[in-house]
Structure formats: C-alpha cells, structure tokens
Design a protein around this motif. Sequence first.
Motif, mmCIF file in Angstrom:
data_model
loop_
_atom_site.group_PDB
_atom_site.id
_atom_site.type_symbol
_atom_site.label_atom_id
_atom_site.label_comp_id
_atom_site.label_asym_id
_atom_site.label_seq_id
_atom_site.Cartn_x
_atom_site.Cartn_y
_atom_site.Cartn_z
ATOM 1 N N THR A 164 5.571 -4.664 1.140
ATOM 2 C CA THR A 164 4.766 -5.716 0.528
ATOM 3 C C THR A 164 3.832 -6.349 1.565
ATOM 4 O OG1 THR A 164 6.557 -7.348 0.861
ATOM 5 C CG2 THR A 164 6.468 -6.210 -1.256
ATOM 6 N N SER A 171 1.012 -3.749 1.998
ATOM 7 C CA SER A 171 0.225 -3.719 0.773
ATOM 8 C C SER A 171 -0.609 -4.991 0.630
ATOM 9 C CB SER A 171 1.148 -3.560 -0.435
ATOM 10 O OG SER A 171 0.419 -3.454 -1.632
ATOM 11 N N TRP A 212 -3.226 -12.066 -5.742
ATOM 12 C CA TRP A 212 -2.410 -11.042 -6.398
ATOM 13 C C TRP A 212 -0.966 -11.155 -5.937
ATOM 14 C CZ3 TRP A 212 -3.227 -8.554 -10.620
ATOM 15 C CH2 TRP A 212 -2.471 -7.425 -10.953
ATOM 16 N N ASN A 213 -0.055 -10.760 -6.816
ATOM 17 C CA ASN A 213 1.368 -10.681 -6.500
ATOM 18 C C ASN A 213 1.719 -9.210 -6.265
ATOM 19 O OD1 ASN A 213 4.176 -10.523 -6.567
ATOM 20 N ND2 ASN A 213 4.399 -11.973 -8.260
ATOM 21 N N VAL A 214 1.755 -8.775 -5.003
ATOM 22 C CA VAL A 214 2.027 -7.369 -4.721
ATOM 23 C C VAL A 214 3.504 -7.042 -4.889
ATOM 24 C CG1 VAL A 214 0.061 -7.142 -3.163
ATOM 25 C CG2 VAL A 214 2.294 -7.729 -2.217
ATOM 26 N N ASP A 215 4.367 -8.066 -4.827
ATOM 27 C CA ASP A 215 5.792 -7.818 -5.049
ATOM 28 C C ASP A 215 6.071 -7.503 -6.509
ATOM 29 O OD1 ASP A 215 8.679 -7.906 -4.224
ATOM 30 O OD2 ASP A 215 8.702 -9.616 -5.609
ATOM 31 N N TYR A 266 -4.643 -5.204 0.391
ATOM 32 C CA TYR A 266 -5.261 -5.884 -0.761
ATOM 33 C C TYR A 266 -6.271 -6.922 -0.274
ATOM 34 C CZ TYR A 266 -5.985 -8.833 -4.825
ATOM 35 O OH TYR A 266 -6.576 -9.557 -5.833
ATOM 36 N N ASN A 308 3.469 -6.866 -8.746
ATOM 37 C CA ASN A 308 2.324 -6.122 -9.283
ATOM 38 C C ASN A 308 1.729 -6.824 -10.497
ATOM 39 O OD1 ASN A 308 0.456 -4.009 -9.236
ATOM 40 N ND2 ASN A 308 1.631 -2.800 -10.694
ATOM 41 N N ASN A 309 1.456 -8.120 -10.320
ATOM 42 C CA ASN A 309 0.831 -8.905 -11.380
ATOM 43 C C ASN A 309 0.040 -10.050 -10.758
ATOM 44 O OD1 ASN A 309 2.682 -11.141 -10.880
ATOM 45 N ND2 ASN A 309 4.240 -9.928 -11.956
ATOM 46 N N MET A 357 -1.295 2.876 -0.935
ATOM 47 C CA MET A 357 -1.554 1.441 -0.861
ATOM 48 C C MET A 357 -3.052 1.176 -0.792
ATOM 49 S SD MET A 357 1.316 -0.190 1.637
ATOM 50 C CE MET A 357 3.070 0.001 1.298
ATOM 51 N N ARG A 414 3.105 6.953 -3.515
ATOM 52 C CA ARG A 414 2.204 5.921 -4.047
ATOM 53 C C ARG A 414 1.335 5.424 -2.891
ATOM 54 N NH1 ARG A 414 5.459 1.225 -6.234
ATOM 55 N NH2 ARG A 414 7.285 2.040 -5.128
#
Length: 609
Positions: free
Chosen positions: A241, A244, A179-182, A248, A184-185, A84, A82
Amino acid sequence: MKKRTTIFLQDKTFLSASLLVAAAALAAVTPPAHGAKPQHVQQDDDLADSEYAHGRILVEPREGVSEAGFDEAIRPHKGKRRKMGQSNIHMIDLPPGSEKAALAKLRKDPQFKYVELDRRVKLSATTNDPYLGSEWHIGKIGAPAAWDLAQGAGVTIAILDSGIYSAHPDLAPRLVAGWNVDGNNADTSDVCGHGTAVAGVAAAAMDNGAGVAGVAGNAKIMPVRIAFKDASGSCYAYYSTMASGVTYAADHGARVVNLSYDSAPASAAVQSAANYLKSKGGLLFVAAGNNNRDEGYAPTSSMIAVSATDSADARSSFSSYGSFVSLSAPGSYIYTTNMSGGYSAWNGTSFASPVAAGVAALMMSANPALDGAKIESLLYSTAVDLGTPGRDIYFGNGRVNAAAAVAAARNASATVSKDTSAPTVAIASPSASSSVTGTVSVGVNAADNVGVARVDLKVNNTVVASDSSAPYAFSWDSKGVANGMAALVAVAYDAAGNVASSTPVSVNVANSTTVVSADTQAPTVKITNPVSGRVSGNVNVKVSAADNSGAAGIALALYIDGQLKATGSGSSLSYAWKTGGLSAGQHTLQSIATDKAGNRSSSSVQVTK
C-alpha cells in the motif's frame, strides 16, 4: 487532590512541570556510539507470520522481460500479477502460505530486480497528549521569514497515511481528491487519527483566524489512505500500500509525498516507487522511526529520511538514526490538527517528516521551475548543521531551515549553471565474445555529476529496453535476433539532455533453430506501459510481443495519436515519451507487430493527461 504546577513560557504555552522534567530526562539519554554496529534490519526469511501479508509478494521485473516470460516465471507458484499504476512494480497474488517458498525461488530468477514479502508496517508516532505542545517548531525552522517569500500555493502534498478528517476547519479548504489504495475506493476518511495530525503539520490552512498553521499552509493536501486498523485498534500499512500510494500520488500530480510509517527505506518496492516519483520531479519524505536505535538501513538517494529533533536542537529521545538519515526536523511535542476537529500535541518522526515535506513545498512554490533534484540539494545545503560537522547518522545533513531553504530556492535560477557533463556508462555483463542463448541478463553501470535520467539498451542499434532507476538491469530475449554476433550498447541520458554511449560489447547468439511450417498465425503484441489512466512527466512506453515463429522475425512500430514514434524488432520495444508539452485530455498509443510471413496484429491504450 494534588495541585497541578504549570510553567508560563515566552510563547504563552502552559506545560505540566512534571512532564517538562520527564522530557528533560528523555532528552539526556545518550545514543549508542557512532561506530556501533546496527543489528536491526530484519530479513524477509526471519519475519513471523503476523509481520507480513499472506497470499502476496512484491516483485519488479528487469526492463525487457516479456509478458510471456513474466507469466512463465510465476506460473509454477500459481501466481497472478497486478501492476501498480504506471510504475514497473507488481504484486503477485499467491496461494496463502506459499509466500516464502515463492520468494526463495523467484529471488534466484535473473528476470527480477527484487522479490520481497509484503511486510506489515506500523506508524511512526508515539503517544499524544493534549496538555503538551505548541507550534514552537514554526519559529525554530524560520517559517515566518519563509512565508514572506512563499506559502505553498500551487503545490500539492500527498499525505500517505490513515486518511484525513475532511471536515476539520483547518484542513477542509486545502483538500483535493485522493484515493484509498488499501480499500481500492474513494473513501479517504481517517481510521486512526494519525493522518489528520500529519496533514496539519504539513499544510493546515494559514491566515484563517483559528487553529494552527501548517508549514506550507497554502499548499493543497491530497489524502491517500494506505493504512487499516486491526482488531486491537492499532494502525498498520503494508509495503504494497505504501508503494502503491506513492505511484498513485506521482501519477496524479503530487510533487511532495509524505510517508510517516516505519521501515520504508528497507523496502525495495517503496524505493522503486520513490524513484518513479523522482522521475516526475517529485520527492518522497519518510519517517526515520521511533525506536531510539540505529536501524541499519542502507543509505538510499530515492527518498528523504527524516529524524526528529526537540526544541533545543537535540535528537529527540525516541528518534531512530543511522546512515540512511538524510535530514532532521522538529518532531517533539508538535501541536497539530486532530480527528475530533480540534488540536493536540504529538511526538514522533511521523511529525518531523511532514515538517521537512512542508519546507520542500514552500521551496517549490517560491520557484516552480526548480526540479526535485535541485530542491533536495538546497534542502541539504541550507540545513543547520547539528552534531558532528557534516552529514552524520543522527541529523543527516542537518536540521531543516525553512527561511534559508526558501530564500535559496527563490534565488536559485540566477546561480544555476548549465550542466554540460555527459554521464559515464559501461556494460558490466555479459562479457565480450561470450555465447548467449535465450533470456540474457544485461547489467549496466552508469553515473552522472547530477543524476542519470535513464539508460537504454540497444541490440544491433535497436532499443530493446529502457531503465530509469539504478541498478540498471535488463533482461534481453536473444531469440529476437538472428544467430551470430550481436552488438550490445548502453546509452545513458541525464536530465539536461547530455548523452553518452558505452563501448559496444559483441556476443555470440547461439539459439537452437527449428523448421517452421507455413505461418498463418499473427503475432501477439501489447503495450505494457502505460496502462489506461492518467500520465504526466516522462513516461517509459513499453511494448511486448511474441510469435509462434520466434521473436527474431517480429517488426514493431509505436504510434502516438497517429504519429509514428518508434520502430524496432524482436520481443520488446521501449520509447521515452515526454508528455510535458501535450494538450490536456485523451491520447491514444497504438503498437503494431508484423511477423516475417506478413501476419499483423495491434493493440492500443488510451491515457489522459
């Protein structure tokens, strides 16, 4: 009941006398000798099972590694990758329990720059106490004088933390989407309270008649949640995280990023993400840690590591130190916003880091034309030298000085001289006249008086890969050229546009050949960077291709918004795309691959500026 004794200070703050005595005793703790050998860098192999994430590792392929080569390397480990954001950092999902075995194998694979476990990291804060503190740090760093010149307007500070309490009256006016990268929302609510406190130090609203003022009180705050709360109620993040979150923030316009968690300088993935941020003109500020020891981390230019000082300009008793420390800032008894909507005092390098980050935002606001490198340089040159003259392991380049830094930034345009010095560059490996087959590791040494922006690797005058961060390392598929002598040249660029080429290194390509029947199969082609999403600054466009008849016969073309931008041959193509002058909105990248038999295929990606 025992009577509480209070002391009235000049700034009208009341403190418990017993606490003042305790603070004085802590400040008197003598740090270990300057030459003491650090013993605190814990290697991946030594981590206990509870100290890293199971079922994943972090890797970064060398520039030039093909999609097929990447997949082939992780296939034996049942790995799935995946990416980043728009960076080159990848998370590899693995069967739980196989992390260390995969780590040991992949670290021996020359296709990868680094491979590391996804370490679990604690926040860099100590116990908070509502009876302690005031905003003494604002006067100590000269912030009021700096505010006469700039207050942070036009700059976004990303707070990578446990989230932010968005209803706090001192933070709500400053917040932008995050954003909440932990998870993913979009849920950036604070799960621990730490992020709300850190955000207030950096950029709590000023001139609103209530509460506290952040160092850069007119800057915007971007909440990026990287942390989670475990069953015991403690807050942790992972290297994944953290990295990432940095990418972000870089992809969404933040020029200042604060990361108040331990061990960030020890992670190759976080360093890579920090370099990605720097390539877009941003700066990452990180906490040095609260272990009162030399952490033993190697110095890195990718991020600004901040140790903590007290009101007497001494090292805070809890603050970690070491040669990796870049700067120091107030971190003892810092009064700031809390998750209940009120205010309280905190200790920790967690709060020294956003003080320094806020000063950088003031500097950028004072002179938006300055790049990140110049802001960093002025931060260091204007800092108040503490301890041993010059940079030292306790205070780095000194304690941040907002008044002097902002004044220097505002006047910098009149004193900045044009950079006319080209970089130096040389191919370190492979050696001249050596024979090569298959995938070849190419190492390049490059340096510049200001900084190297990127290095291109050319094979027979065709760019096959580009790398924007040291160490400059490439993976070249030699099957992309015909057998015989091939000339390798590295080309280095700096931010001012100065260019230098290495002395060519000729190698003998000696791949085995096979007889191929009539070819009716089209090659495969994919734009591996950027991916669909937002882009800004300089973007390293990468195209990867493969063909059943071999890479040597593939012709590649890259189009952006219908205009031909680059051509090449073989399994990969790189192009440095400057998006600064583009109009806002959607843009289309298309790559076309054609093999010797004339079979053709294409792929495209849509991005938003």
